[in-house]
Write a protein that holds these residues in place. Sequence first.
Motif, mmCIF file in Angstrom:
data_model
loop_
_atom_site.group_PDB
_atom_site.id
_atom_site.type_symbol
_atom_site.label_atom_id
_atom_site.label_comp_id
_atom_site.label_asym_id
_atom_site.label_seq_id
_atom_site.Cartn_x
_atom_site.Cartn_y
_atom_site.Cartn_z
ATOM 1 N N ILE A 164 -5.588 -7.913 -5.530
ATOM 2 C CA ILE A 164 -5.584 -6.386 -6.309
ATOM 3 C C ILE A 164 -5.333 -4.995 -5.989
ATOM 4 C CG2 ILE A 164 -7.851 -4.445 -7.878
ATOM 5 C CD1 ILE A 164 -9.327 -7.549 -8.281
ATOM 6 N N MET A 165 -6.232 -5.097 -4.931
ATOM 7 C CA MET A 165 -5.127 -3.492 -3.920
ATOM 8 C C MET A 165 -3.839 -3.699 -3.649
ATOM 9 S SD MET A 165 -7.630 -1.292 -3.803
ATOM 10 C CE MET A 165 -6.822 0.045 -3.264
ATOM 11 N N GLY A 166 -3.491 -4.902 -3.170
ATOM 12 C CA GLY A 166 -1.850 -5.127 -2.549
ATOM 13 C C GLY A 166 -0.983 -5.482 -3.884
ATOM 14 N N VAL A 167 -1.045 -5.706 -5.321
ATOM 15 C CA VAL A 167 -0.413 -5.334 -6.196
ATOM 16 C C VAL A 167 0.662 -4.405 -6.695
ATOM 17 C CG1 VAL A 167 -0.376 -6.748 -8.510
ATOM 18 C CG2 VAL A 167 -0.987 -7.959 -7.225
ATOM 19 N N ASN A 168 -0.879 -3.378 -5.859
ATOM 20 C CA ASN A 168 -0.680 -1.829 -6.760
ATOM 21 C C ASN A 168 -0.082 -0.758 -6.463
ATOM 22 O OD1 ASN A 168 -0.750 0.474 -8.441
ATOM 23 N ND2 ASN A 168 -2.502 0.648 -7.955
ATOM 24 N N GLN A 169 0.414 -1.811 -4.226
ATOM 25 C CA GLN A 169 1.737 -1.374 -3.399
ATOM 26 C C GLN A 169 3.269 -0.681 -3.259
ATOM 27 O OE1 GLN A 169 -0.417 1.308 -1.768
ATOM 28 N NE2 GLN A 169 -2.453 -0.059 -3.307
ATOM 29 N N ILE A 170 3.038 0.189 -3.171
ATOM 30 C CA ILE A 170 5.035 -0.167 -3.191
ATOM 31 C C ILE A 170 5.338 0.164 -1.633
ATOM 32 C CG2 ILE A 170 5.650 1.294 -5.364
ATOM 33 C CD1 ILE A 170 5.909 4.070 -4.348
ATOM 34 N N SER A 171 4.344 0.822 -0.729
ATOM 35 C CA SER A 171 4.796 0.680 1.110
ATOM 36 C C SER A 171 4.946 -0.360 1.535
ATOM 37 C CB SER A 171 3.350 1.504 1.239
ATOM 38 O OG SER A 171 4.123 1.809 2.563
ATOM 39 N N LEU A 172 5.904 -0.625 2.355
ATOM 40 C CA LEU A 172 5.841 -1.951 2.720
ATOM 41 C C LEU A 172 4.585 -2.389 3.751
ATOM 42 C CD1 LEU A 172 9.459 -2.674 2.708
ATOM 43 C CD2 LEU A 172 7.511 -4.330 2.341
ATOM 44 N N ARG A 173 4.448 -0.931 4.694
ATOM 45 C CA ARG A 173 3.359 -0.134 5.662
ATOM 46 C C ARG A 173 1.780 -1.224 4.938
ATOM 47 N NH1 ARG A 173 5.077 4.468 8.555
ATOM 48 N NH2 ARG A 173 5.828 4.474 5.933
ATOM 49 N N LYS A 174 1.558 -0.550 3.687
ATOM 50 C CA LYS A 174 0.418 -0.837 3.297
ATOM 51 C C LYS A 174 0.050 -2.271 2.455
ATOM 52 C CE LYS A 174 -1.602 3.570 1.721
ATOM 53 N NZ LYS A 174 -1.757 4.757 0.698
ATOM 54 N N ILE A 175 1.391 -2.696 2.226
ATOM 55 C CA ILE A 175 1.637 -4.405 1.526
ATOM 56 C C ILE A 175 1.024 -6.019 2.926
ATOM 57 C CG2 ILE A 175 2.830 -6.229 0.714
ATOM 58 C CD1 ILE A 175 5.020 -4.056 -0.827
#
Length: 342
Positions: A164-175
Amino acid sequence: MNKAYKMLFLSTLVTSTMISISSYSWLGMWLGLEINLLSIIPLMHDQKNILSAESSIKYFITQAMASTIILMSIILMMNKTSMTANSTLQSSFMLMMNSSLLTKMGMAPFHFWFPEVMEGLNWMNCLLILTWQKIAPMVLLMYNMKFTMFMTIIIISAMVISGIMGVNQISLRKIMAYSSINHMGWMISSMMVMETIWFYYFMIYTLISINVVMILKTMKIFFLNQLFQSMNSKMMTKMFFILNFLSLSGIPPFLGFMPKWLTVQVLIQNNMIMLPTVMIVMTLITIFMYMRIVLSTILMNINEINWNPTLNLTKFSKFYLAMMNFFTITSLMLVTILFNLL
């Protein structure tokens, strides 16, 4: 001087992990974790990156708190009065230690520091946090793997949160951080039944992570819009990145599928049917995240970017990327053929 002290702290980082995983006592393991923490903080420091100091402080506070709880639970378990007490008290101390180890590795639901720390680091430090820093807490958790229900809850929460949290990211480090949480769920589930599969999983995950991070580091990419723009002019690099990213998602016929396949097989052989079923269903959300990025990278051409650095690949970089990516793409097929021949 800069390189000299980095090599010094890198050597103590490696040594501390070895001390921790090869120690005969809990106190020696704790000591290894402390040296490990004090070794990586100087490596995080980067004068060119204003966010590195913030990440270092966040990492230090979280790790120090987890280490304190580990030490406290060790002392309570070693206490003679608690040893003679009922087993429920002992179990609660072990659960405290396990929770602290999960916090140290950034596992959900103790993961809140992990994406934030990743966001402030350069790619090489991110790679250290994603791979090497997971070894000591995971091995110590393996020694203490007694609470099946607790671990099952942790695994399922990791699958749900990372998806759920990964889908909401635009930063590749957070992904990459949420991707790591998902893979850690799979690793802990393999650890519950067979340590050898955990080792295979960790090695393959490390190999694929190195490939993905090296491509992103070489091209100086940190956000999705940079990824879409930078990849347009470099078709070969784009294909390498896409194939490695699909391998990281764990779909066949890529190498990343093999450890998941083995994990599901051993879980089913041990009559744990529901856990792999839930894991596979929840991992589909994470696979959607990967597929969305891959399809966007192939199809989109975005002109509005944060910055577009010039890219100069050396002959060695091109050769390394080609060889490593070829290996990760074709390995599953070669391993399957070898198994069939044997």
